[in-house]
Motif scaffolding. Structure first.
Motif, PDB file in Angstrom:
ATOM      1  N   ILE A  61       1.324   7.020  -6.694  1.00  0.00           N
ATOM      2  CA  ILE A  61       0.389   8.142  -6.847  1.00  0.00           C
ATOM      3  C   ILE A  61       1.114   9.473  -6.658  1.00  0.00           C
ATOM      4  N   MET A  62       1.962   9.541  -5.620  1.00  0.00           N
ATOM      5  CA  MET A  62       2.729  10.772  -5.380  1.00  0.00           C
ATOM      6  C   MET A  62       3.662  11.082  -6.553  1.00  0.00           C
ATOM      7  N   PHE A  72       2.957   8.054   6.117  1.00  0.00           N
ATOM      8  CA  PHE A  72       1.924   7.115   5.675  1.00  0.00           C
ATOM      9  C   PHE A  72       2.136   5.752   6.335  1.00  0.00           C
ATOM     10  N   SER A  73       3.383   5.309   6.384  1.00  0.00           N
ATOM     11  CA  SER A  73       3.693   4.015   6.998  1.00  0.00           C
ATOM     12  C   SER A  73       3.367   4.000   8.491  1.00  0.00           C
ATOM     13  N   ILE A  96      -1.004   5.470   8.693  1.00  0.00           N
ATOM     14  CA  ILE A  96      -2.004   4.679   7.970  1.00  0.00           C
ATOM     15  C   ILE A  96      -1.753   3.178   8.117  1.00  0.00           C
ATOM     16  N   PHE A 141       0.939   4.108  -2.812  1.00  0.00           N
ATOM     17  CA  PHE A 141       0.870   5.513  -2.419  1.00  0.00           C
ATOM     18  C   PHE A 141       2.043   6.289  -3.033  1.00  0.00           C
ATOM     19  N   LEU A 178       0.834  -1.204   0.000  1.00  0.00           N
ATOM     20  CA  LEU A 178       0.000   0.000   0.000  1.00  0.00           C
ATOM     21  C   LEU A 178       0.868   1.254   0.000  1.00  0.00           C
ATOM     22  N   ALA A 179       1.994   1.202   0.709  1.00  0.00           N
ATOM     23  CA  ALA A 179       2.925   2.327   0.691  1.00  0.00           C
ATOM     24  C   ALA A 179       3.557   2.474  -0.690  1.00  0.00           C
ATOM     25  N   ILE A 204       5.932   9.417   2.777  1.00  0.00           N
ATOM     26  CA  ILE A 204       5.762   7.954   2.729  1.00  0.00           C
ATOM     27  C   ILE A 204       6.016   7.353   4.111  1.00  0.00           C
ATOM     28  N   GLY A 259       8.874   2.587  -2.055  1.00  0.00           N
ATOM     29  CA  GLY A 259       7.704   2.823  -1.203  1.00  0.00           C
ATOM     30  C   GLY A 259       7.348   1.611  -0.362  1.00  0.00           C
TER      31      GLY A 259
END
Length: 148
Positions: A35-36, A138-139, A142, A32, A28-29, A135, A76
């Motif tokens: 996307i970034m 996010f880790s 999220i 993400f 998922l990272a 990132i 990521g």
């Protein structure tokens, strides 16, 4: 061809280092990060013309598909997998990963597949630090990594 070679090299690293038990959550990272990268490259290539991507093979909004599924996804995903548990090490981790990613970018510029127009290596380094920090956030937040 450089993009394909880079993608293959990154996937070799990924296949050696990936934790297959945690792959579903860690990737998922990686997604993400993709996307970034798409947003960043689109903004800086199509809108502001700060740099150009040459010979992308398959272009996705100003970026190379092989760059996105290669170094971007791999870094990521591995950031999430190897996120440090100690807070103080998180910052060091961001700088080490940024250094490795920026070295990859420098190599792409040197090879001529990335061309800086109204951009420089320092600006890119600052964006890379910000991206790796996001990132990492996010880790932690999220994906609930690095604590426990």
């Amino acid at each position: 061809m450089e993009w394909i070679i880079l993608c293959i090299l990154n996937w070799v690293v990924f296949l050696v280092l990936a934790d297959w038990k945690e792959l579903k959550i860690n990737m998922l990272a990686g997604m993400f990060a993709i996307i970034m990268a798409i947003i960043t490259d689109f903004y800086n290539t199509a809108i502001h013309h700060r740099y150009m991507i040459h010979n992308a093979v398959i272009s996705i909004l100003g970026s190379s598909l092989f760059f996105l599924i290669g170094p971007v996804f791999v870094i990521g995903t591995l950031i999430a997998q190897y996120h440090p548990k100690k807070r103080g090490m998180t910052l060091l981790n961001v700088f080490v990963i940024t250094g490795l990613y920026s070295l990859t970018e420098y190599t792409l510029v040197y090879c001529g597949v990335v061309e800086y127009i109204d951009w420089d290596y320092f600006g890119s380094l600052m964006v890379n630090i910000g991206a790796m920090t996001i990132i990492s956030w996010f880790s932690i937040i999220i994906l609930n990594k690095g604590r426990g």
